[in-house]
Scaffold this motif. Structure first.
Motif, mmCIF file in Angstrom:
data_model
loop_
_atom_site.group_PDB
_atom_site.id
_atom_site.type_symbol
_atom_site.label_atom_id
_atom_site.label_comp_id
_atom_site.label_asym_id
_atom_site.label_seq_id
_atom_site.Cartn_x
_atom_site.Cartn_y
_atom_site.Cartn_z
ATOM 1 N N ARG A 222 0.835 -1.194 0.000
ATOM 2 C CA ARG A 222 0.000 0.000 0.000
ATOM 3 C C ARG A 222 0.871 1.246 0.000
ATOM 4 N N THR A 223 0.352 2.324 -0.570
ATOM 5 C CA THR A 223 1.039 3.601 -0.596
ATOM 6 C C THR A 223 0.721 4.366 0.676
ATOM 7 N N VAL A 224 1.743 4.900 1.334
ATOM 8 C CA VAL A 224 1.542 5.585 2.608
ATOM 9 C C VAL A 224 2.344 6.876 2.649
ATOM 10 N N ASP A 225 1.968 7.752 3.577
ATOM 11 C CA ASP A 225 2.793 8.894 3.940
ATOM 12 C C ASP A 225 3.756 8.446 5.026
ATOM 13 N N ILE A 226 4.841 9.192 5.210
ATOM 14 C CA ILE A 226 5.838 8.776 6.186
ATOM 15 C C ILE A 226 5.239 8.662 7.585
ATOM 16 N N GLU A 227 4.290 9.543 7.919
ATOM 17 C CA GLU A 227 3.687 9.514 9.250
ATOM 18 C C GLU A 227 2.851 8.260 9.497
ATOM 19 N N GLU A 228 2.516 7.551 8.429
ATOM 20 C CA GLU A 228 1.728 6.319 8.551
ATOM 21 C C GLU A 228 2.598 5.079 8.654
ATOM 22 N N THR A 229 3.879 5.195 8.385
ATOM 23 C CA THR A 229 4.748 4.016 8.432
ATOM 24 C C THR A 229 4.947 3.549 9.864
ATOM 25 N N ASP A 230 5.073 2.244 10.048
ATOM 26 C CA ASP A 230 5.324 1.703 11.377
ATOM 27 C C ASP A 230 6.608 2.279 11.962
ATOM 28 N N HIS A 231 7.609 2.474 11.107
ATOM 29 C CA HIS A 231 8.911 2.977 11.561
ATOM 30 C C HIS A 231 8.775 4.345 12.213
ATOM 31 N N PHE A 232 8.059 5.234 11.566
ATOM 32 C CA PHE A 232 7.874 6.590 12.094
ATOM 33 C C PHE A 232 7.030 6.570 13.357
ATOM 34 N N VAL A 233 5.925 5.831 13.330
ATOM 35 C CA VAL A 233 5.003 5.780 14.464
ATOM 36 C C VAL A 233 5.695 5.234 15.706
ATOM 37 N N ILE A 234 6.422 4.131 15.550
ATOM 38 C CA ILE A 234 7.078 3.499 16.694
ATOM 39 C C ILE A 234 8.213 4.366 17.222
ATOM 40 N N MET A 235 9.008 4.930 16.327
ATOM 41 C CA MET A 235 10.115 5.777 16.771
ATOM 42 C C MET A 235 9.595 7.024 17.491
ATOM 43 N N LYS A 236 8.577 7.653 16.949
ATOM 44 C CA LYS A 236 8.008 8.838 17.579
ATOM 45 C C LYS A 236 7.432 8.497 18.952
ATOM 46 N N GLU A 237 6.706 7.387 19.032
ATOM 47 C CA GLU A 237 6.113 6.973 20.307
ATOM 48 C C GLU A 237 7.189 6.685 21.341
ATOM 49 N N PHE A 238 8.252 6.044 20.924
ATOM 50 C CA PHE A 238 9.321 5.719 21.860
ATOM 51 C C PHE A 238 10.009 6.979 22.365
ATOM 52 N N MET A 239 10.329 7.904 21.471
ATOM 53 C CA MET A 239 11.034 9.117 21.873
ATOM 54 C C MET A 239 10.164 10.021 22.731
ATOM 55 N N ASN A 240 8.866 10.063 22.461
ATOM 56 C CA ASN A 240 7.968 10.925 23.220
ATOM 57 C C ASN A 240 7.517 10.321 24.542
ATOM 58 N N ASN A 241 7.576 8.986 24.636
ATOM 59 C CA ASN A 241 7.104 8.306 25.853
ATOM 60 C C ASN A 241 8.096 7.226 26.261
ATOM 61 N N ARG A 242 9.362 7.605 26.299
ATOM 62 C CA ARG A 242 10.423 6.624 26.524
ATOM 63 C C ARG A 242 10.262 5.876 27.841
ATOM 64 N N ASP A 243 10.057 6.603 28.931
ATOM 65 C CA ASP A 243 9.978 5.943 30.239
ATOM 66 C C ASP A 243 8.816 4.961 30.299
ATOM 67 N N LYS A 244 7.677 5.375 29.782
ATOM 68 C CA LYS A 244 6.510 4.494 29.786
ATOM 69 C C LYS A 244 6.763 3.248 28.961
ATOM 70 N N MET A 245 7.325 3.411 27.782
ATOM 71 C CA MET A 245 7.551 2.259 26.916
ATOM 72 C C MET A 245 8.611 1.335 27.484
ATOM 73 N N LEU A 246 9.641 1.910 28.118
ATOM 74 C CA LEU A 246 10.655 1.065 28.741
ATOM 75 C C LEU A 246 10.082 0.238 29.883
ATOM 76 N N ARG A 247 9.186 0.849 30.651
ATOM 77 C CA ARG A 247 8.562 0.086 31.741
ATOM 78 C C ARG A 247 7.772 -1.082 31.182
ATOM 79 N N GLU A 248 7.038 -0.825 30.078
ATOM 80 C CA GLU A 248 6.231 -1.896 29.477
ATOM 81 C C GLU A 248 7.115 -2.977 28.861
ATOM 82 N N LEU A 249 8.246 -2.573 28.288
ATOM 83 C CA LEU A 249 9.130 -3.533 27.640
ATOM 84 C C LEU A 249 9.938 -4.361 28.629
ATOM 85 N N LEU A 250 10.346 -3.753 29.729
ATOM 86 C CA LEU A 250 11.309 -4.379 30.624
ATOM 87 C C LEU A 250 10.704 -4.981 31.876
ATOM 88 N N GLU A 251 9.465 -4.722 32.134
ATOM 89 C CA GLU A 251 8.843 -5.312 33.325
ATOM 90 C C GLU A 251 8.462 -6.761 33.068
#
Length: 251
Positions: A222-251
């Motif tokens: 499918r054709t997408v914009d960069i903001e729709e790619t999994d790469h952009f979404v996941i990277m943005k979410e991680f950088m904006n909510n790093r502590d929360k995501m680390l707790r979910e990943l490492l607990e």
């Protein structure tokens, strides 16, 4: 596809579906291939993105080989083979070219770049009567540099403009700073009438504004914009909510 009157060297790649022996075996069973009739390319930059295993490198390799490039990379003049591991997909692809031919071309493949560097050194040892091939790559053996430096030496020195450049995960050894520099280099070469087809996981590299992004998914392409790619979404979410995501990943 035509943008600002500049036509693509490679307009599209058609899958000869009626000749495919079976869509139940690799690589034709890959959703990106099974659902494909024709893949159109932007005259400047086309990205192929997606999760591991979706067939990005397989598809890009087949496009390159169908155009006459060596499966392990390099210019159209390279014909070495370290291991014949490429799929048969290229046999069932038909290139649809534009009226103009590129003056330059290169298939860059991160996973076999070491083999390409070795071949250049070997050819220069064997054929000492002509200018060394390595001169086109900056004049210094690619094996004497770091992985990232050797990648960038190729992008900066070997790519000469008016070319068709097919790049498979060029960010593999590049720092974020070098990836931004690579983006600037792509823009410079596009200004010199070059066309790029790039497989990447890097949200930095896929940010070129005048481009087309294909995302390969379990459902197909499918054709997408960069903001729709999994790469952009996941990277943005991680950088904006790093502590929360680390707790979910490492607990």
């Amino acid at each position: 596809m035509d943008v600002f009157g500049v036509q693509a060297y490679l307009r599209s790649m058609a899958l000869l579906r009626e000749e495919v022996p079976s869509f139940k075996r690799y690589p034709f069973e890959l959703p990106a291939v099974a659902s494909m009739d024709r893949l159109d390319f932007h005259p400047k930059v086309t990205y192929i993105v997606g999760e591991n295993g979706m067939g990005k490198s397989t598809l890009l390799e087949a496009v390159a080989v169908a155009l006459g490039f060596n499966p392990e990379g390099g210019t159209l003049n390279f014909n070495f083979s370290t291991a014949s591991t490429h799929s048969e997909l290229y046999r069932y692809l038909r290139p649809i070219r534009g009226p103009q031919r590129p003056r330059d071309g290169f298939f860059f493949r991160a996973e076999s770049y070491y083999n390409l560097a070795t071949e250049i050194d070997e050819l220069d040892r064997q054929l000492s009567f002509r200018p060394p091939i390595i001169d086109s790559y900056g004049g210094k053996s690619l094996h004497t540099m770091s992985h990232g430096e050797s990648f960038f030496a190729t992008f900066m020195n070997r790519f000469g403009g008016r070319g068709l450049y097919i790049l498979d995960e060029p960010e593999a050894a590049l720092s974020p700073f070098r990836q931004m520099a690579m983006l600037a280099r792509i823009h410079e070469l596009v200004g010199q009438r070059s066309q790029f087809i790039i497989s990447t996981h890097s949200p930095i590299l896929m940010a070129y504004p005048d481009s087309l992004i294909y995302q390969l998914t379990p459902e197909g392409v499918r054709t997408v914009d960069i903001e729709e790619t999994d790469h952009f979404v996941i990277m943005k979410e991680f950088m904006n909510n790093r502590d929360k995501m680390l707790r979910e990943l490492l607990e």
